[in-house]
Design a protein around this motif. Sequence first.
Motif, short mmCIF file in Angstrom:
data_model
loop_
_atom_site.label_atom_id
_atom_site.label_comp_id
_atom_site.label_asym_id
_atom_site.label_seq_id
_atom_site.Cartn_x
_atom_site.Cartn_y
_atom_site.Cartn_z
N GLY A 106 15.28 28.92 57.21
CA GLY A 106 14.38 30.06 57.32
C GLY A 106 15.11 31.39 57.42
N ASN A 107 14.42 32.45 57.01
CA ASN A 107 14.93 33.80 57.19
C ASN A 107 13.73 34.72 57.34
N TYR A 108 13.70 35.46 58.43
CA TYR A 108 12.52 36.23 58.77
C TYR A 108 12.77 37.74 58.76
N LEU A 109 13.99 38.15 58.41
CA LEU A 109 14.36 39.55 58.52
C LEU A 109 13.45 40.46 57.68
N LEU A 110 13.21 40.07 56.43
CA LEU A 110 12.38 40.90 55.55
C LEU A 110 10.97 41.05 56.10
N GLU A 111 10.44 39.97 56.67
CA GLU A 111 9.09 40.02 57.25
C GLU A 111 9.06 40.92 58.48
N THR A 112 10.15 40.90 59.25
CA THR A 112 10.23 41.75 60.45
C THR A 112 10.24 43.22 60.05
N ILE A 113 11.07 43.57 59.08
CA ILE A 113 11.13 44.97 58.61
C ILE A 113 9.77 45.39 58.06
N LYS A 114 9.15 44.50 57.30
CA LYS A 114 7.83 44.79 56.73
C LYS A 114 6.81 45.04 57.82
N SER A 115 6.84 44.24 58.87
CA SER A 115 5.90 44.39 59.98
C SER A 115 6.08 45.73 60.68
N ILE A 116 7.33 46.14 60.88
CA ILE A 116 7.61 47.44 61.54
C ILE A 116 6.95 48.58 60.77
N PHE A 117 7.14 48.59 59.45
CA PHE A 117 6.63 49.68 58.63
C PHE A 117 5.11 49.59 58.43
N GLU A 118 4.61 48.37 58.19
CA GLU A 118 3.18 48.22 57.93
C GLU A 118 2.32 48.52 59.16
N GLN A 119 2.84 48.25 60.32
CA GLN A 119 2.07 48.45 61.55
C GLN A 119 2.22 49.87 62.09
N SER A 120 2.87 50.75 61.35
CA SER A 120 3.05 52.14 61.76
C SER A 120 2.29 53.07 60.83
N SER A 121 1.68 54.09 61.43
CA SER A 121 0.97 55.09 60.62
C SER A 121 1.98 56.03 59.96
N GLU A 143 25.57 40.71 50.74
CA GLU A 143 25.24 41.40 49.49
C GLU A 143 23.85 41.02 49.00
N GLY A 144 23.52 39.74 49.14
CA GLY A 144 22.19 39.28 48.72
C GLY A 144 21.09 39.91 49.57
N MET A 145 21.31 39.99 50.89
CA MET A 145 20.31 40.58 51.79
C MET A 145 20.15 42.08 51.51
N VAL A 146 21.26 42.77 51.27
CA VAL A 146 21.19 44.20 50.97
C VAL A 146 20.37 44.43 49.70
N GLN A 147 20.58 43.57 48.71
CA GLN A 147 19.84 43.70 47.46
C GLN A 147 18.35 43.50 47.69
N ASP A 148 17.99 42.49 48.49
CA ASP A 148 16.57 42.22 48.78
C ASP A 148 15.94 43.38 49.56
N ILE A 149 16.66 43.86 50.58
CA ILE A 149 16.14 44.96 51.40
C ILE A 149 15.97 46.22 50.56
N SER A 150 16.95 46.50 49.71
CA SER A 150 16.91 47.71 48.89
C SER A 150 15.76 47.67 47.88
N GLN A 151 15.46 46.48 47.35
CA GLN A 151 14.37 46.36 46.39
C GLN A 151 13.01 46.50 47.06
N LYS A 152 12.84 45.88 48.22
CA LYS A 152 11.53 45.85 48.89
C LYS A 152 11.23 47.13 49.67
N PHE A 153 12.27 47.80 50.16
CA PHE A 153 12.04 48.95 51.04
C PHE A 153 12.78 50.20 50.56
N ALA A 154 12.85 50.35 49.24
CA ALA A 154 13.61 51.46 48.66
C ALA A 154 13.09 52.81 49.14
#
Length: 476
Positions: A106-121, A143-154
Amino acid sequence: RHNLKYFDKMRCLRKRSAVSFLGILVVCLLFMNLYIEDGYVLEGDKQLVRETAMNQLNPERYVHSFKDLSNFSGSINISYRYLAGTPLPRKRYLTIGLSSVKRKKGNYLLETIKSIFEQSSYEELKEIAVVVQLADFDSVWCEGMVQDISQKFAHHIIAGRLIVIHVPEDYYPVLDGLKRNYNDPEDRVKFRSKQNVDYAFLLNFCANLSDYYVMLEDDVRCSKNFLTAVKKVITSREGSYWVTLEFSKLGYIGKLYHSHDLPRLAHFLLMFYQEMPCDWLLIHFRGLLAQKEVIRFKPSLFQHMGYYSSYKGAENKLKDDDFEEESFDIPDNPPANLHTNMNVFENYEASKAYSSIDEYFWGKAPSTGDFYGIVFEKPIKISKIKVVTGTEDRQNDILHHGALEVGEKIVGSKKGRQCTTYLRLGEFKNGNFEITDVEHKVLFDINCMRILVTRSQKEWLIIRSISIWTSQTPNQ
Protein backbone atom coordinates in the motif's frame (compact mmCIF):
# COMPACT_ATOMS: atom_id res chain seq x y z
CA ARG A 1 77.32 51.80 27.19
CA HIS A 2 76.39 50.18 23.89
CA ASN A 3 76.50 46.78 25.59
CA LEU A 4 74.20 48.03 28.38
CA LYS A 5 71.63 49.18 25.83
CA TYR A 6 71.87 45.77 24.18
CA PHE A 7 71.25 43.92 27.47
CA ASP A 8 68.32 46.27 28.34
CA LYS A 9 66.77 45.54 24.97
CA MET A 10 67.20 41.78 25.54
CA ARG A 11 65.54 42.04 28.99
CA CYS A 12 62.57 43.90 27.44
CA LEU A 13 62.19 41.23 24.79
CA ARG A 14 62.29 38.51 27.45
CA LYS A 15 59.62 40.35 29.48
CA ARG A 16 57.46 40.70 26.41
CA SER A 17 57.98 37.04 25.55
CA ALA A 18 57.15 36.07 29.11
CA VAL A 19 54.00 38.19 29.04
CA SER A 20 52.99 36.71 25.68
CA PHE A 21 53.67 33.21 26.97
CA LEU A 22 51.66 33.88 30.12
CA GLY A 23 48.83 35.30 28.02
CA ILE A 24 48.76 32.20 25.84
CA LEU A 25 48.93 30.02 28.96
CA VAL A 26 45.97 31.84 30.53
CA VAL A 27 43.95 31.49 27.33
CA CYS A 28 44.78 27.78 27.19
CA LEU A 29 43.77 27.35 30.83
CA LEU A 30 40.50 29.16 30.16
CA PHE A 31 39.76 26.89 27.20
CA MET A 32 40.66 23.87 29.31
CA ASN A 33 38.32 25.12 32.00
CA LEU A 34 35.56 25.66 29.50
CA TYR A 35 36.20 22.21 28.06
CA ILE A 36 36.01 20.66 31.51
CA GLU A 37 32.81 22.59 32.27
CA ASP A 38 31.41 21.54 28.92
CA GLY A 39 32.27 18.00 29.87
CA TYR A 40 30.06 18.36 32.92
CA VAL A 41 27.28 19.71 30.69
CA LEU A 42 27.67 16.74 28.37
CA GLU A 43 27.58 14.42 31.34
CA GLY A 44 24.34 16.12 32.37
CA ASP A 45 22.95 15.47 28.90
CA LYS A 46 24.07 11.83 29.10
CA GLN A 47 22.32 11.47 32.45
CA LEU A 48 19.21 13.01 30.90
CA VAL A 49 19.43 10.52 28.04
CA ARG A 50 19.79 7.60 30.44
CA GLU A 51 16.83 8.61 32.57
CA THR A 52 14.70 9.34 29.53
CA ALA A 53 15.45 5.93 28.09
CA MET A 54 14.39 4.36 31.37
CA ASN A 55 11.07 6.24 31.25
CA GLN A 56 11.85 7.79 34.65
CA LEU A 57 12.23 11.37 33.50
CA ASN A 58 10.71 13.92 35.88
CA PRO A 59 9.64 17.01 33.87
CA GLU A 60 9.45 19.30 36.91
CA ARG A 61 12.98 18.40 37.91
CA TYR A 62 14.56 18.81 34.49
CA VAL A 63 12.57 21.63 32.88
CA HIS A 64 15.07 24.38 33.75
CA SER A 65 18.17 22.33 32.96
CA PHE A 66 16.68 21.22 29.64
CA LYS A 67 15.96 24.81 28.64
CA ASP A 68 19.53 25.79 29.56
CA LEU A 69 21.28 22.82 27.96
CA SER A 70 19.19 22.51 24.83
CA ASN A 71 18.02 26.00 23.97
CA PHE A 72 18.91 25.48 20.34
CA SER A 73 17.68 28.37 18.24
CA GLY A 74 19.88 27.68 15.21
CA SER A 75 19.06 25.25 12.45
CA ILE A 76 20.89 22.01 11.80
CA ASN A 77 23.37 22.35 8.94
CA ILE A 78 21.85 20.19 6.22
CA SER A 79 21.73 20.58 2.44
CA TYR A 80 18.19 19.75 1.31
CA ARG A 81 17.36 18.68 -2.21
CA TYR A 82 14.24 20.27 -3.70
CA LEU A 83 12.57 17.50 -5.70
CA ALA A 84 9.52 19.64 -6.52
CA GLY A 85 8.62 23.24 -5.77
CA THR A 86 10.82 26.14 -4.69
CA PRO A 87 11.40 28.08 -1.44
CA LEU A 88 8.22 29.81 -0.25
CA PRO A 89 7.95 33.45 -1.36
CA ARG A 90 6.22 34.45 1.90
CA LYS A 91 5.56 33.16 5.40
CA ARG A 92 2.30 31.25 5.93
CA TYR A 93 0.06 30.67 8.93
CA LEU A 94 0.44 26.87 9.06
CA THR A 95 2.91 24.35 7.65
CA ILE A 96 1.80 20.73 7.34
CA GLY A 97 4.73 18.32 7.45
CA LEU A 98 4.67 14.79 5.98
CA SER A 99 7.51 12.29 5.93
CA SER A 100 7.12 9.24 3.72
CA VAL A 101 9.07 6.08 2.90
CA LYS A 102 8.48 3.20 0.52
CA ARG A 103 5.99 0.68 1.89
CA LYS A 104 5.97 -3.05 1.24
CA LYS A 105 2.18 -2.93 0.99
CA GLY A 106 0.00 0.00 0.00
CA ASN A 107 0.87 3.66 -0.44
CA TYR A 108 -1.34 6.41 0.91
CA LEU A 109 0.78 9.53 0.41
CA LEU A 110 -1.06 10.79 -2.68
CA GLU A 111 -4.42 10.33 -0.96
CA THR A 112 -3.17 12.22 2.10
CA ILE A 113 -1.98 15.19 0.01
CA LYS A 114 -5.27 15.12 -1.89
CA SER A 115 -7.26 15.17 1.36
CA ILE A 116 -5.30 18.17 2.68
CA PHE A 117 -6.08 20.25 -0.41
CA GLU A 118 -9.63 19.02 -1.03
CA GLN A 119 -10.73 19.65 2.55
CA SER A 120 -9.44 23.25 2.46
CA SER A 121 -11.27 26.25 1.06
CA TYR A 122 -9.63 28.64 -1.41
CA GLU A 123 -9.07 31.16 1.40
CA GLU A 124 -7.55 28.47 3.65
CA LEU A 125 -5.18 27.34 0.90
CA LYS A 126 -3.63 30.81 0.90
CA GLU A 127 -2.51 30.28 4.51
CA ILE A 128 -1.00 26.78 4.38
CA ALA A 129 2.17 25.21 3.09
CA VAL A 130 2.58 21.44 2.65
CA VAL A 131 6.09 20.02 2.90
CA VAL A 132 6.56 16.39 1.86
CA GLN A 133 9.85 14.74 2.75
CA LEU A 134 10.62 11.62 0.75
CA ALA A 135 12.80 9.93 3.33
CA ASP A 136 13.63 6.70 1.53
CA PHE A 137 17.14 6.06 0.21
CA ASP A 138 15.76 4.27 -2.86
CA SER A 139 16.30 6.91 -5.58
CA VAL A 140 14.11 5.05 -8.09
CA TRP A 141 11.15 5.10 -5.69
CA CYS A 142 11.74 8.79 -4.91
CA GLU A 143 11.83 9.70 -8.61
CA GLY A 144 8.61 7.79 -9.23
CA MET A 145 6.83 9.50 -6.31
CA VAL A 146 8.01 12.95 -7.42
CA GLN A 147 6.65 12.27 -10.89
CA ASP A 148 3.26 11.18 -9.49
CA ILE A 149 3.05 14.15 -7.11
CA SER A 150 4.06 16.62 -9.83
CA GLN A 151 1.42 15.27 -12.23
CA LYS A 152 -1.46 15.22 -9.75
CA PHE A 153 -0.71 18.43 -7.85
CA ALA A 154 1.08 20.60 -10.41
CA HIS A 155 -1.07 23.68 -9.76
CA HIS A 156 -0.37 23.51 -6.01
CA ILE A 157 3.37 23.29 -6.69
CA ILE A 158 3.17 26.26 -9.08
CA ALA A 159 1.11 28.21 -6.51
CA GLY A 160 3.94 27.72 -3.99
CA ARG A 161 1.96 25.73 -1.44
CA LEU A 162 3.52 22.28 -2.02
CA ILE A 163 7.21 21.40 -1.70
CA VAL A 164 8.85 17.99 -1.96
CA ILE A 165 12.29 17.58 -0.38
CA HIS A 166 14.90 14.91 0.27
CA VAL A 167 17.92 14.62 2.58
CA PRO A 168 20.86 12.56 1.26
CA GLU A 169 21.83 9.49 3.24
CA ASP A 170 25.24 11.01 4.03
CA TYR A 171 23.64 13.33 6.60
CA TYR A 172 22.15 10.48 8.64
CA PRO A 173 23.84 9.18 11.80
CA VAL A 174 24.72 5.51 12.32
CA LEU A 175 21.60 3.37 12.04
CA ASP A 176 23.11 -0.10 12.51
CA GLY A 177 24.11 -1.77 15.76
CA LEU A 178 21.99 0.58 17.89
CA LYS A 179 20.87 -0.08 21.46
CA ARG A 180 17.98 -2.52 21.61
CA ASN A 181 15.81 -0.80 24.21
CA TYR A 182 12.53 -2.50 25.21
CA ASN A 183 13.79 -5.76 23.67
CA ASP A 184 12.84 -4.53 20.20
CA PRO A 185 14.33 -6.55 17.32
CA GLU A 186 17.28 -4.90 15.60
CA ASP A 187 15.39 -4.01 12.41
CA ARG A 188 12.60 -2.41 14.47
CA VAL A 189 15.14 -0.28 16.37
CA LYS A 190 16.69 0.80 13.07
CA PHE A 191 13.28 1.68 11.61
CA ARG A 192 12.10 3.81 14.54
CA SER A 193 15.51 5.45 14.99
CA LYS A 194 15.63 6.47 11.34
CA GLN A 195 12.07 7.76 11.65
CA ASN A 196 13.17 10.05 14.50
CA VAL A 197 15.93 11.44 12.30
CA ASP A 198 13.51 11.82 9.37
CA TYR A 199 11.21 13.95 11.49
CA ALA A 200 14.11 15.95 12.94
CA PHE A 201 15.27 16.90 9.43
CA LEU A 202 11.70 17.74 8.38
CA LEU A 203 11.12 19.95 11.44
CA ASN A 204 14.44 21.67 10.83
CA PHE A 205 13.43 22.51 7.26
CA CYS A 206 10.02 23.86 8.29
CA ALA A 207 11.19 26.05 11.17
CA ASN A 208 10.81 29.42 9.41
CA LEU A 209 8.03 28.75 6.92
CA SER A 210 5.03 29.71 9.06
CA ASP A 211 3.75 30.69 12.49
CA TYR A 212 2.59 27.17 13.37
CA TYR A 213 3.41 23.62 12.33
CA VAL A 214 1.27 20.49 12.43
CA MET A 215 2.75 17.00 12.19
CA LEU A 216 0.91 14.38 10.15
CA GLU A 217 1.67 10.88 8.97
CA ASP A 218 1.54 9.98 5.28
CA ASP A 219 -1.67 7.94 5.61
CA VAL A 220 -4.14 10.46 7.02
CA ARG A 221 -7.56 11.79 6.08
CA CYS A 222 -8.43 15.38 7.06
CA SER A 223 -11.63 16.93 8.36
CA LYS A 224 -13.37 19.57 6.28
CA ASN A 225 -11.97 23.08 6.91
CA PHE A 226 -9.50 21.80 9.47
CA LEU A 227 -7.42 24.99 9.24
CA THR A 228 -10.36 27.17 10.34
CA ALA A 229 -10.91 24.85 13.29
CA VAL A 230 -7.22 25.00 14.22
CA LYS A 231 -7.21 28.80 14.03
CA LYS A 232 -10.22 29.02 16.33
CA VAL A 233 -8.56 26.76 18.88
CA ILE A 234 -5.31 28.77 18.77
CA THR A 235 -7.27 31.99 19.25
CA SER A 236 -9.11 30.48 22.23
CA ARG A 237 -5.72 29.67 23.84
CA GLU A 238 -4.37 33.23 23.57
CA GLY A 239 -2.64 34.28 26.77
CA SER A 240 -2.17 30.69 27.96
CA TYR A 241 1.06 28.68 27.79
CA TRP A 242 1.21 25.60 25.61
CA VAL A 243 3.84 23.56 23.81
CA THR A 244 1.70 20.98 21.99
CA LEU A 245 -1.95 21.06 20.99
CA GLU A 246 -3.34 17.72 19.86
CA PHE A 247 -6.01 17.26 17.20
CA SER A 248 -5.91 13.46 17.16
CA LYS A 249 -5.31 10.89 19.86
CA LEU A 250 -3.21 8.63 17.63
CA GLY A 251 0.60 8.56 17.62
CA TYR A 252 2.08 11.73 16.20
CA ILE A 253 -0.86 12.61 13.98
CA GLY A 254 -2.24 16.12 14.38
CA LYS A 255 0.34 17.45 16.85
CA LEU A 256 0.55 21.25 16.59
CA TYR A 257 3.61 23.34 17.58
CA HIS A 258 4.75 26.93 17.53
CA SER A 259 7.28 27.15 14.70
CA HIS A 260 9.78 28.81 17.02
CA ASP A 261 9.94 25.52 18.98
CA LEU A 262 10.82 23.42 15.92
CA PRO A 263 14.64 23.87 16.03
CA ARG A 264 14.72 22.74 19.64
CA LEU A 265 12.42 19.80 18.90
CA ALA A 266 14.59 18.82 15.91
CA HIS A 267 17.71 18.82 18.09
CA PHE A 268 15.84 16.86 20.76
CA LEU A 269 14.82 14.10 18.34
CA LEU A 270 18.41 13.85 17.06
CA MET A 271 19.78 13.78 20.60
CA PHE A 272 17.60 10.80 21.57
CA TYR A 273 17.02 9.25 18.14
CA GLN A 274 17.97 5.69 19.18
CA GLU A 275 16.34 5.72 22.61
CA MET A 276 12.62 5.30 21.94
CA PRO A 277 9.83 5.80 19.37
CA CYS A 278 8.98 9.30 18.16
CA ASP A 279 5.58 9.56 19.86
CA TRP A 280 7.20 8.82 23.25
CA LEU A 281 9.85 11.46 22.64
CA LEU A 282 7.18 14.03 21.80
CA ILE A 283 5.54 13.38 25.17
CA HIS A 284 8.87 13.91 26.98
CA PHE A 285 9.55 17.07 24.97
CA ARG A 286 6.22 18.54 26.05
CA GLY A 287 6.86 17.65 29.68
CA LEU A 288 10.38 19.07 29.68
CA LEU A 289 9.00 22.39 28.47
CA ALA A 290 6.59 22.46 31.43
CA GLN A 291 3.31 21.49 29.78
CA LYS A 292 2.23 18.85 32.26
CA GLU A 293 -1.13 17.84 30.84
CA VAL A 294 -2.23 16.72 27.40
CA ILE A 295 -4.22 19.45 25.62
CA ARG A 296 -6.32 17.51 23.14
CA PHE A 297 -9.35 18.76 21.26
CA LYS A 298 -12.45 16.91 20.21
CA PRO A 299 -13.71 16.08 17.67
CA SER A 300 -10.42 15.04 16.10
CA LEU A 301 -9.44 16.75 12.85
CA PHE A 302 -7.32 13.94 11.39
CA GLN A 303 -7.95 10.23 10.93
CA HIS A 304 -5.51 7.38 10.31
CA MET A 305 -6.58 5.68 7.07
CA GLY A 306 -3.65 3.35 6.31
CA TYR A 307 -4.31 -0.35 6.65
CA TYR A 308 -0.68 -1.44 6.28
CA SER A 309 2.14 0.00 8.38
CA SER A 310 5.30 1.42 6.79
CA TYR A 311 7.20 -1.03 9.03
CA LYS A 312 7.33 -4.38 7.18
CA GLY A 313 3.82 -3.86 5.81
CA ALA A 314 2.28 -5.07 9.07
CA GLU A 315 -1.44 -4.52 9.57
CA ASN A 316 -2.35 -1.29 11.38
CA LYS A 317 -6.06 -0.91 12.02
CA LEU A 318 -5.84 1.98 14.50
CA LYS A 319 -8.69 4.46 14.13
CA ASP A 320 -9.56 7.61 16.04
CA ASP A 321 -13.19 7.24 17.15
CA ASP A 322 -13.34 10.99 17.93
CA PHE A 323 -12.80 11.91 14.28
CA GLU A 324 -15.55 13.73 12.33
CA GLU A 325 -14.90 14.17 8.63
CA GLU A 326 -17.71 16.56 7.83
CA SER A 327 -17.41 20.20 8.74
CA PHE A 328 -18.13 20.82 12.39
CA ASP A 329 -18.49 24.17 14.02
CA ILE A 330 -16.02 24.88 16.79
CA PRO A 331 -17.39 27.52 19.18
CA ASP A 332 -15.81 30.95 19.50
CA ASN A 333 -15.98 31.20 23.32
CA PRO A 334 -14.81 34.82 23.51
CA PRO A 335 -12.48 35.90 26.37
CA ALA A 336 -14.33 36.06 29.67
CA ASN A 337 -14.01 35.90 33.46
CA LEU A 338 -15.57 32.79 34.99
CA HIS A 339 -16.89 32.45 38.53
CA THR A 340 -19.27 30.38 40.62
CA ASN A 341 -20.62 30.32 44.17
CA MET A 342 -20.87 26.52 44.15
CA ASN A 343 -18.59 24.35 46.27
CA VAL A 344 -15.95 23.26 43.73
CA PHE A 345 -14.57 19.71 44.00
CA GLU A 346 -10.76 19.56 44.06
CA ASN A 347 -9.27 21.19 40.94
CA TYR A 348 -12.32 20.93 38.66
CA GLU A 349 -12.58 24.73 38.58
CA ALA A 350 -14.97 26.88 36.56
CA SER A 351 -12.53 27.52 33.69
CA LYS A 352 -12.50 23.85 32.69
CA ALA A 353 -16.08 23.99 31.40
CA TYR A 354 -15.34 26.93 29.10
CA SER A 355 -12.92 25.26 26.71
CA SER A 356 -12.94 22.63 23.98
CA ILE A 357 -10.46 20.51 25.91
CA ASP A 358 -11.69 17.24 27.35
CA GLU A 359 -12.10 18.68 30.90
CA TYR A 360 -15.07 19.81 32.98
CA PHE A 361 -16.30 21.77 36.00
CA TRP A 362 -17.44 19.68 38.97
CA GLY A 363 -19.33 21.16 41.92
CA LYS A 364 -20.79 19.52 45.00
CA ALA A 365 -24.58 19.25 45.33
CA PRO A 366 -25.87 22.73 44.34
CA SER A 367 -28.73 24.56 46.01
CA THR A 368 -31.48 26.79 44.65
CA GLY A 369 -30.00 30.11 43.56
CA ASP A 370 -26.47 28.78 43.00
CA PHE A 371 -24.94 29.89 39.70
CA TYR A 372 -22.10 29.55 37.24
CA GLY A 373 -21.33 32.98 35.80
CA ILE A 374 -19.54 34.25 32.70
CA VAL A 375 -18.60 37.93 32.33
CA PHE A 376 -17.31 38.74 28.87
CA GLU A 377 -14.35 41.08 28.46
CA LYS A 378 -16.29 42.96 25.75
CA PRO A 379 -20.01 43.11 24.95
CA ILE A 380 -20.86 40.55 22.27
CA LYS A 381 -23.57 39.39 19.89
CA ILE A 382 -24.35 35.69 20.31
CA SER A 383 -25.82 33.48 17.61
CA LYS A 384 -25.85 30.11 19.39
CA ILE A 385 -25.37 28.69 22.90
CA LYS A 386 -24.94 25.05 23.90
CA VAL A 387 -24.36 23.70 27.43
CA VAL A 388 -23.80 20.01 28.26
CA THR A 389 -23.79 18.66 31.82
CA GLY A 390 -22.83 15.22 33.14
CA THR A 391 -20.47 12.66 31.61
CA GLU A 392 -20.81 9.15 30.25
CA ASP A 393 -19.57 7.58 33.47
CA ARG A 394 -21.45 10.05 35.73
CA GLN A 395 -24.76 10.41 33.93
CA ASN A 396 -26.64 11.53 37.06
CA ASP A 397 -24.32 14.47 37.80
CA ILE A 398 -26.36 16.70 35.51
CA LEU A 399 -28.24 19.93 36.14
CA HIS A 400 -31.67 18.51 36.92
CA HIS A 401 -33.41 21.87 37.30
CA GLY A 402 -31.82 24.98 35.87
CA ALA A 403 -32.08 27.92 33.50
CA LEU A 404 -29.79 29.93 31.27
CA GLU A 405 -29.81 33.72 31.36
CA VAL A 406 -27.95 36.53 29.60
CA GLY A 407 -27.36 39.97 31.07
CA GLU A 408 -26.38 43.58 30.39
CA LYS A 409 -25.22 46.69 32.28
CA ILE A 410 -22.07 45.63 34.15
CA VAL A 411 -21.35 47.05 37.59
CA GLY A 412 -18.51 46.52 40.05
CA SER A 413 -14.73 46.27 39.82
CA LYS A 414 -12.81 44.03 37.44
CA LYS A 415 -12.60 41.28 40.04
CA GLY A 416 -16.24 41.41 41.05
CA ARG A 417 -18.07 42.50 37.92
CA GLN A 418 -21.63 41.38 37.32
CA CYS A 419 -24.68 42.39 35.34
CA THR A 420 -27.59 44.27 36.88
CA THR A 421 -30.33 42.82 34.66
CA TYR A 422 -30.80 39.36 33.17
CA LEU A 423 -33.05 37.87 30.52
CA ARG A 424 -33.98 34.19 30.78
CA LEU A 425 -33.54 32.30 27.49
CA GLY A 426 -34.88 28.93 28.58
CA GLU A 427 -34.73 25.89 30.88
CA PHE A 428 -32.38 22.91 30.89
CA LYS A 429 -33.82 19.63 29.60
CA ASN A 430 -32.23 16.32 30.59
CA GLY A 431 -29.16 18.23 31.74
CA ASN A 432 -28.58 20.05 28.45
CA PHE A 433 -29.39 23.44 26.96
CA GLU A 434 -29.20 24.61 23.35
CA ILE A 435 -30.55 27.69 21.60
CA THR A 436 -29.97 29.25 18.17
CA ASP A 437 -30.71 32.66 16.62
CA VAL A 438 -29.95 34.34 19.92
CA GLU A 439 -29.12 37.63 18.20
CA HIS A 440 -32.76 37.80 16.99
CA LYS A 441 -34.16 37.09 20.46
CA VAL A 442 -31.88 39.38 22.50
CA LEU A 443 -31.94 43.02 21.47
CA PHE A 444 -29.03 44.20 23.64
CA ASP A 445 -25.29 43.53 23.49
CA ILE A 446 -24.58 40.73 25.95
CA ASN A 447 -22.15 41.36 28.81
CA CYS A 448 -22.85 38.31 30.98
CA MET A 449 -24.24 34.81 30.86
CA ARG A 450 -25.12 32.56 33.76
CA ILE A 451 -26.35 29.05 34.48
CA LEU A 452 -28.81 29.28 37.36
CA VAL A 453 -29.82 26.37 39.61
CA THR A 454 -33.59 26.62 40.08
CA ARG A 455 -34.03 23.73 42.50
CA SER A 456 -31.65 22.08 44.98
CA GLN A 457 -30.35 18.63 44.13
CA LYS A 458 -28.51 15.97 46.11
CA GLU A 459 -26.43 14.92 43.11
CA TRP A 460 -23.22 16.75 42.30
CA LEU A 461 -23.04 18.84 39.13
CA ILE A 462 -20.67 18.40 36.22
CA ILE A 463 -20.73 21.13 33.56
CA ARG A 464 -18.97 19.30 30.78
CA SER A 465 -18.90 22.05 28.17
CA ILE A 466 -20.14 25.56 27.51
CA SER A 467 -20.08 26.54 23.84
CA ILE A 468 -20.80 30.02 22.53
CA TRP A 469 -20.91 31.07 18.89
CA THR A 470 -20.77 34.79 18.16
CA SER A 471 -22.06 36.82 15.25
CA GLN A 472 -20.61 40.24 14.51
CA THR A 473 -18.83 42.09 17.32
CA PRO A 474 -20.83 45.20 18.24
CA ASN A 475 -19.26 48.58 17.55
CA GLN A 476 -17.84 50.20 20.62
